[in-house]
Design a protein around this motif. Structure first.
Motif, PDB file in Angstrom:
ATOM      1  N   PRO A  49       6.395  89.572  22.217  1.00  0.00           N
ATOM      2  CA  PRO A  49       6.214  89.141  20.984  1.00  0.00           C
ATOM      3  C   PRO A  49       4.673  88.677  20.507  1.00  0.00           C
ATOM      4  O   PRO A  49       4.151  89.297  19.365  1.00  0.00           O
ATOM      5  N   LEU A  55      15.013  83.806  18.719  1.00  0.00           N
ATOM      6  CA  LEU A  55      14.049  83.887  17.303  1.00  0.00           C
ATOM      7  C   LEU A  55      13.269  82.686  17.598  1.00  0.00           C
ATOM      8  O   LEU A  55      12.174  82.743  17.141  1.00  0.00           O
ATOM      9  N   MET A  89      10.451  84.417  19.682  1.00  0.00           N
ATOM     10  CA  MET A  89       9.728  85.402  19.407  1.00  0.00           C
ATOM     11  C   MET A  89       9.126  85.429  18.052  1.00  0.00           C
ATOM     12  O   MET A  89       7.981  86.022  17.795  1.00  0.00           O
ATOM     13  N   VAL A  90       9.600  84.612  17.086  1.00  0.00           N
ATOM     14  CA  VAL A  90       8.903  84.131  15.924  1.00  0.00           C
ATOM     15  C   VAL A  90       7.573  83.555  15.911  1.00  0.00           C
ATOM     16  O   VAL A  90       6.636  84.021  15.514  1.00  0.00           O
ATOM     17  N   VAL A 135       9.818  94.469  15.956  1.00  0.00           N
ATOM     18  CA  VAL A 135      10.245  93.117  15.971  1.00  0.00           C
ATOM     19  C   VAL A 135      11.567  93.111  16.153  1.00  0.00           C
ATOM     20  O   VAL A 135      12.347  92.523  16.934  1.00  0.00           O
ATOM     21  N   TRP A 136      12.338  94.132  15.451  1.00  0.00           N
ATOM     22  CA  TRP A 136      13.854  94.341  15.595  1.00  0.00           C
ATOM     23  C   TRP A 136      14.196  94.694  17.079  1.00  0.00           C
ATOM     24  O   TRP A 136      15.210  94.058  17.576  1.00  0.00           O
ATOM     25  N   LEU A 146       9.029  88.904  10.002  1.00  0.00           N
ATOM     26  CA  LEU A 146       9.954  88.215   9.600  1.00  0.00           C
ATOM     27  C   LEU A 146      11.537  89.081   9.457  1.00  0.00           C
ATOM     28  O   LEU A 146      12.811  88.801   9.568  1.00  0.00           O
ATOM     29  N   TRP A 177      19.093  90.172  14.254  1.00  0.00           N
ATOM     30  CA  TRP A 177      20.099  89.396  13.942  1.00  0.00           C
ATOM     31  C   TRP A 177      21.054  89.845  13.235  1.00  0.00           C
ATOM     32  O   TRP A 177      22.457  89.845  13.603  1.00  0.00           O
ATOM     33  N   ALA A 218      12.822  90.290  12.505  1.00  0.00           N
ATOM     34  CA  ALA A 218      13.873  89.355  13.216  1.00  0.00           C
ATOM     35  C   ALA A 218      15.015  89.257  12.557  1.00  0.00           C
ATOM     36  O   ALA A 218      16.065  89.129  13.144  1.00  0.00           O
ATOM     37  N   GLU A 278      12.287  93.867  19.646  1.00  0.00           N
ATOM     38  CA  GLU A 278      12.146  92.804  20.398  1.00  0.00           C
ATOM     39  C   GLU A 278      13.339  91.791  20.661  1.00  0.00           C
ATOM     40  O   GLU A 278      13.628  91.160  21.638  1.00  0.00           O
ATOM     41  N   TYR A 279      14.071  91.607  19.336  1.00  0.00           N
ATOM     42  CA  TYR A 279      15.253  90.983  19.475  1.00  0.00           C
ATOM     43  C   TYR A 279      16.182  91.185  20.560  1.00  0.00           C
ATOM     44  O   TYR A 279      16.606  90.546  21.225  1.00  0.00           O
ATOM     45  N   TYR A 284       5.087  85.821  18.062  1.00  0.00           N
ATOM     46  CA  TYR A 284       4.634  86.892  17.141  1.00  0.00           C
ATOM     47  C   TYR A 284       3.656  86.503  16.147  1.00  0.00           C
ATOM     48  O   TYR A 284       2.648  87.121  15.976  1.00  0.00           O
TER      49      TYR A 284
END
Length: 203
Positions: A130, A55, A58-59, A41-42, A173, A180, A176, A44-45, A62
């Motif tokens: 995601p 976010l 993607m959040v 996920v990191w 989470l 950030w 993500a 993906e950001y 996902y």
């Protein structure tokens, strides 16, 4: 857009971020998170632009992927339990069991439905990556048992997909946040004089 320069180099920021993530994997005991899912996920950001606005896509995308996979795996557990574990076909060193049949049936029907249903959720169209990562991370957590220790003792086996889904969501989470955080600690700053140089060049 104003030109910026990182105060901290990316290689150092990444190393710091990795160290920040480690406690979530090694200090939480039975609730330790599958950190490899967080790393996905990191990434993906960054793939979605490395901006906080990513976010919002993607959040939820996902999470929807995790929910889809959780529903499918729960259906698998229920159908496998209903059919039993006997072998349907046995040939040499391999056998095709009722459990295998349950997995094939639920995956085929479930993925047909949820992939088709993407058109009903705009966030899964803009956040296709995601969404599919949510599916794959939940399946990975489930089949590897990466979050199984967090399940209460004596839990109904049919609830294990839900446990895996929770683990995949928490890892998502964390990922993500890591994405950030990684960008924030770069401390990007405007490049002095860059705007004037561009203006002069255009003139």
């Amino acid at each position: 857009m104003a030109e910026t320069k990182n105060t901290i180099p990316l290689w150092l920021a990444v190393a710091i971020t990795v160290c920040v993530s480690l406690p979530f994997s090694i200090w939480l005991g039975r609730y330790a998170l599958p950190i490899w899912a967080a790393f996905i996920v990191w990434a993906e950001y960054f793939a979605l632009g490395a901006k906080p606005s990513a976010l919002k896509i993607m959040v939820p995308a996902y999470f929807l992927g995790v929910v889809a996979a959780t529903v499918i795996m729960t259906a698998y557990m229920l159908l496998a339990q209903a059919l039993g574990k006997g072998a349907i076909v046995t040939m040499g060193d391999w056998s095709f069991t009722y459990n295998d049949a349950a997995l094939f049936i639920t995956c085929f029907v479930g993925f047909c439905f949820f992939i088709y249903a993407m058109k009903w959720f705009p966030v899964t169209q803009t956040g296709t990556l995601p969404f599919f990562n949510g599916i794959s991370m939940m399946l990975a957590v489930f089949f590897t048992g990466a979050f199984i220790k967090a399940a209460p003792e004596g839990i109904d086996a049919n609830l294990l997909p839900l446990v895996a889904g929770v683990g995949a969501m928490l890892a998502g989470l964390l990922g993500a946040f890591l994405g950030w955080f990684n960008v924030v600690i770069l401390f990007p700053r405007p490049v002095k004089g860059a705007a004037e140089v561009r203006s002069t060049a255009v003139a």
